[in-house]
Each structure stands twice: as structure tokens, then as C-alpha cells.
Design a protein around this motif. Sequence first.
Motif, PDB file in Angstrom:
ATOM      1  N   LYS A 136       0.854  -1.184   0.000  1.00 40.07           N
ATOM      2  CA  LYS A 136       0.000   0.000   0.000  1.00 40.07           C
ATOM      3  C   LYS A 136       0.889   1.234   0.000  1.00 40.07           C
ATOM      4  O   LYS A 136       1.846   1.308   0.771  1.00 40.07           O
ATOM      5  CB  LYS A 136      -0.914   0.014   1.230  1.00 40.07           C
ATOM      6  N   HIS A 143       0.992   5.656  -0.284  1.00 41.80           N
ATOM      7  CA  HIS A 143       0.254   6.920  -0.268  1.00 41.80           C
ATOM      8  C   HIS A 143       0.518   7.641  -1.580  1.00 41.80           C
ATOM      9  O   HIS A 143       1.650   8.037  -1.873  1.00 41.80           O
ATOM     10  CB  HIS A 143       0.697   7.793   0.907  1.00 41.80           C
ATOM     11  N   ASN A 144      -0.536   7.779  -2.372  1.00 44.87           N
ATOM     12  CA  ASN A 144      -0.438   8.382  -3.692  1.00 44.87           C
ATOM     13  C   ASN A 144      -0.708   9.880  -3.581  1.00 44.87           C
ATOM     14  O   ASN A 144      -1.829  10.295  -3.258  1.00 44.87           O
ATOM     15  CB  ASN A 144      -1.456   7.726  -4.628  1.00 44.87           C
ATOM     16  N   THR A 145       0.316  10.688  -3.811  1.00 52.56           N
ATOM     17  CA  THR A 145       0.138  12.141  -3.760  1.00 52.56           C
ATOM     18  C   THR A 145      -0.953  12.589  -4.727  1.00 52.56           C
ATOM     19  O   THR A 145      -1.697  13.543  -4.450  1.00 52.56           O
ATOM     20  CB  THR A 145       1.450  12.854  -4.120  1.00 52.56           C
ATOM     21  N   THR A 201      -3.766  11.181  -5.532  1.00 49.97           N
ATOM     22  CA  THR A 201      -5.135  11.000  -5.028  1.00 49.97           C
ATOM     23  C   THR A 201      -5.264  11.390  -3.556  1.00 49.97           C
ATOM     24  O   THR A 201      -6.377  11.399  -3.015  1.00 49.97           O
ATOM     25  CB  THR A 201      -5.574   9.537  -5.183  1.00 49.97           C
ATOM     26  N   ARG A 202      -4.109  11.676  -2.919  1.00 53.52           N
ATOM     27  CA  ARG A 202      -4.074  12.063  -1.505  1.00 53.52           C
ATOM     28  C   ARG A 202      -4.610  10.985  -0.573  1.00 53.52           C
ATOM     29  O   ARG A 202      -5.230  11.266   0.444  1.00 53.52           O
ATOM     30  CB  ARG A 202      -4.819  13.388  -1.282  1.00 53.52           C
ATOM     31  N   LYS A 203      -4.383   9.754  -0.917  1.00 55.79           N
ATOM     32  CA  LYS A 203      -4.801   8.661  -0.046  1.00 55.79           C
ATOM     33  C   LYS A 203      -3.893   7.445  -0.262  1.00 55.79           C
ATOM     34  O   LYS A 203      -3.206   7.334  -1.277  1.00 55.79           O
ATOM     35  CB  LYS A 203      -6.257   8.288  -0.292  1.00 55.79           C
ATOM     36  N   LYS A 204      -3.940   6.561   0.733  1.00 57.46           N
ATOM     37  CA  LYS A 204      -3.178   5.318   0.635  1.00 57.46           C
ATOM     38  C   LYS A 204      -3.948   4.330  -0.236  1.00 57.46           C
ATOM     39  O   LYS A 204      -5.134   4.114  -0.033  1.00 57.46           O
ATOM     40  CB  LYS A 204      -2.934   4.733   2.025  1.00 57.46           C
ATOM     41  N   GLU A 205      -3.261   3.746  -1.198  1.00 58.02           N
ATOM     42  CA  GLU A 205      -3.903   2.829  -2.138  1.00 58.02           C
ATOM     43  C   GLU A 205      -3.152   1.508  -2.210  1.00 58.02           C
ATOM     44  O   GLU A 205      -1.928   1.466  -2.028  1.00 58.02           O
ATOM     45  CB  GLU A 205      -3.934   3.442  -3.551  1.00 58.02           C
ATOM     46  N   ASP A 216       3.006   1.339   3.133  1.00 58.75           N
ATOM     47  CA  ASP A 216       3.498   2.669   2.782  1.00 58.75           C
ATOM     48  C   ASP A 216       4.896   2.918   3.332  1.00 58.75           C
ATOM     49  O   ASP A 216       5.182   3.971   3.895  1.00 58.75           O
ATOM     50  CB  ASP A 216       2.525   3.752   3.266  1.00 58.75           C
TER      51      ASP A 216
END
Length: 466
Positions: free
Chosen positions: A5, A7-9, A11-15, A358
Amino acid sequence: MTTIKLHNTKTRKKEVFAPIDATNVRMYVCGPTVYDRAHLGNARPVVVFDVLNRLLRQVYGPDAVTYVRNFTDVDDKINATALSRKEAGAPGTLEELVAERTEETIAWYLKDMGALGAAEPDHMPRATAYIAQMIAMNEDLIAKGHAYSDGAGHVLFSVNSYKDYGALSGRSVDDMIAGARVEVASNKRDPMDFVLWKPSTDDLPGWDSPWGRGRPGWHIECSAMAQDLLGASFDIHGGGNDLMFPHHENEIAQSCCANPDGDFAKYWLHNEMLQVEGKKMSKSLGNFFTVRDLLEGGVPGEVIRFVFLQTHYRKPMDWTAKKASDAEATLRKWRALTAGIEPAALAAAAVQDAIGDDLNTAGALAELHKLANAGDAATLLASARLLGLLAAEMDDWADITQGSDLSAYADQLFAARQAAMESKDFSEVDRLKSALIDAGLEVRMSKTGVELVPGAGFDAAKLEAV
């Protein structure tokens, strides 16, 4: 398989990480502009993305990952350092001095990052080797109405032509104009437009182009190299958060306009900045130092790496002398525990899971401490190596005996203690223990024996006092 997982800057969430092609996971990380030694802050993204590279290869296979990190070897700062050398009397043309400076700086960088245990990426492209691709991308952007020539040797990107500009950093164009130093020039159609190509004087590096002899702007370099080596769409793009705007924002605009059917990077990762003893690192405060400064000052590269890993990559990291000292002591204990053994076949699941969450390297280190306390040396060794620690090729600094037989000193102290138990005179025990501690050894005494563990600052030469 470990679930990763990130953290995608974007989308601003952990994916949950799902690669475009699990047989060819692709990652691009912005590398250095090679005009001087890498300072400590420059090293942080190297360690962060080296850990991610190791994890990806663990999960998807050692040959299923393509990792690219570039060298920016054409830049005004490089030109300035070469000019300073020429003015100081260095022989050669200015262009030759630029080439000389970049070659030596790249060699420094690779040596210093290698000392931190960072594996070299699969590709380390130099911007100067991709000029043709940059020119072709500029021509394509002009043809598609996303860029324009000012007729005086400049090519500029038209920010208004890309409706999603600012999405990565989450700021509007108006906010970016207000919050940034934007060069307002007469050749720009809009203040936010940025340079893709600019003229070069005869004495500086330059290349022939449809717009005259010149050199590329900074942002177009990464777009062209990433596209050539990884394609119009790839998995991960990384770098320090200081690059989010304008560099990464501009990369996205260029690349997405040049390849409207591509996604450029699917996941964006940004590491936070570094402080020194609670303050921003700066020359004016006297707390600015390079990686080489630390290495030559006696701080091992593995210790630097350990200190980096203690803080999550998305949090500001504070470098302190105490952290370095504590890290050295821990690494010496772990190296003593794992000396002469083979690593387990797999890293501990808890360690893999922590890194997969992450890049929670602090959590992974906590798990390593548990393994060490439990005496599980084989699993500790395998797990530490997933983080780039306890590698065999990095053990020179931590030779735990330094040519000495510590067991002999342990036996000597134990015998003195046994004799003291009979005579009730502990003066010799106290003398030996004091000398061993002064040499940098941790003394652990029990009814059954004595254990000596090298700590931070262990100096075998001081054992002569024993």
C-alpha cells in the motif's frame, strides 16, 4: 504475496499498489543535478526509494522491476561552477570544464550513495544523452498547440492548454502565481508558462535545434527520459516534496499533453525534507553538511541509512548526533549477533508487512529489535537485508573484533569476578570493567559468564589497557 500500500500524492490517499504489468514494474525517481557533492537531504530520497525498489523485487521478482533514476547534467548551476573554475585559471574550454565537473560529481554521487547501501538503479540516464528525444517532444507539443516558440530561440509550454495543471499539488494557477516566484517575461503568453528550450552561448554546452543552438529546460528532461525508458504510462514516480511544484507539475503537463492516451505515472510518492538538530539545514546556521562530510567524519554509511529509516518517509526527519550514536550501537549489537551465520530464507512476515504498509520503515525496525531480543539471528539477518542493513559488503566499519579476541577479555573478567567472590576484593574486577567500558564495550555480567558487546565508538586500541 505481501500486499503493498502506497500513499499516492495524486489521489491524496493510501492505495493498494496494482502495477500496470506485474512482470515489468516500472519506477522513475528524479535524480541529482550534478554540480556539487550530495548533501544529507539529497540522500534521503535515495534511501527511501532504494527500500521501495528492494520491496518490489522481493514481491514481484528480482528481474520484474525497472528502476530509473536520472542525472541532470546540463544546468545553469553546473555552468556556473565550471565558469568559476575557468576564472580561477583551470585549463580547458568552458564546455570541457562543464564535462569535467559532471563526470567527477557523478562519480562522487555514486560512491557516496553506495556507501549508504543504495543499489544502483537499472538505468541512470544522463540528460545530455536524450537531447534528440527532448527536441522531438518539444516539436510534438508545438504541433499539438501546447507549446510555442518566441522566435528568439525559446520554446515555452502553454500552461493554459492543459486543464488539469495544478492537480498534483492541489493548487489553482492563481494560487501558484501568488505563492511562487514566477518569472514574468515579455516572451511569455502567460506568467505561468515555462521554458522547454532556451538559447545557449557559443562557449556553453548547446545543441542544434529547429529554434537555434540551445539547451533544454529542466522539466522536459525527465519527461523525455521517462517516456523513452519506461513508456507513456508507468507505475511509480518519486522524489522529494520540494519537487512537487513546479517540477513534477510541469512533467505531468508536458507528458500528458504529448501522450494524451497515456497516464504518465500512476502513483506519485514524495518524501519530506530533512532537519539537523531540530533546525532547517542551511549554510548560514553552520549545520549544512554533505554525505561525504559525515563519512569522512567517522559516521558509517550504514549508520546514516539506519537513522533515515527511523522516520517515516512522509514525515520531516531530524538528524541528530545522538540518533547516529544510538544507531551505531544497535548495528554493532546486531552484527555481533548475526556474525558468521547464514540468513534465513525469508524475511519475517511482520517486517515485510511493515515495509509494505506505505514504507513504514520505523515499524520494520521495531520488528527487527524484537527478533534481536528473541535471539533469532537468521531471521534478523534476512529481515535487515530487506531494509538494506547488515549487508556483508558493508561490514568493514563494524568489524566487531577489530583484530581482537573479545572472548579472551570476557574470560579474564569472569575469572577475576570468580576470584573476587572468594576474596571479597573486587578492585581488579572494577579495573577490568572500567577499562573495557572505556574501550567502548558494553559489559554484561551474569553468574554463568561475561558477554562483551561493542558499542558506539568501540576502539580496539584501548584494550591494551586491559
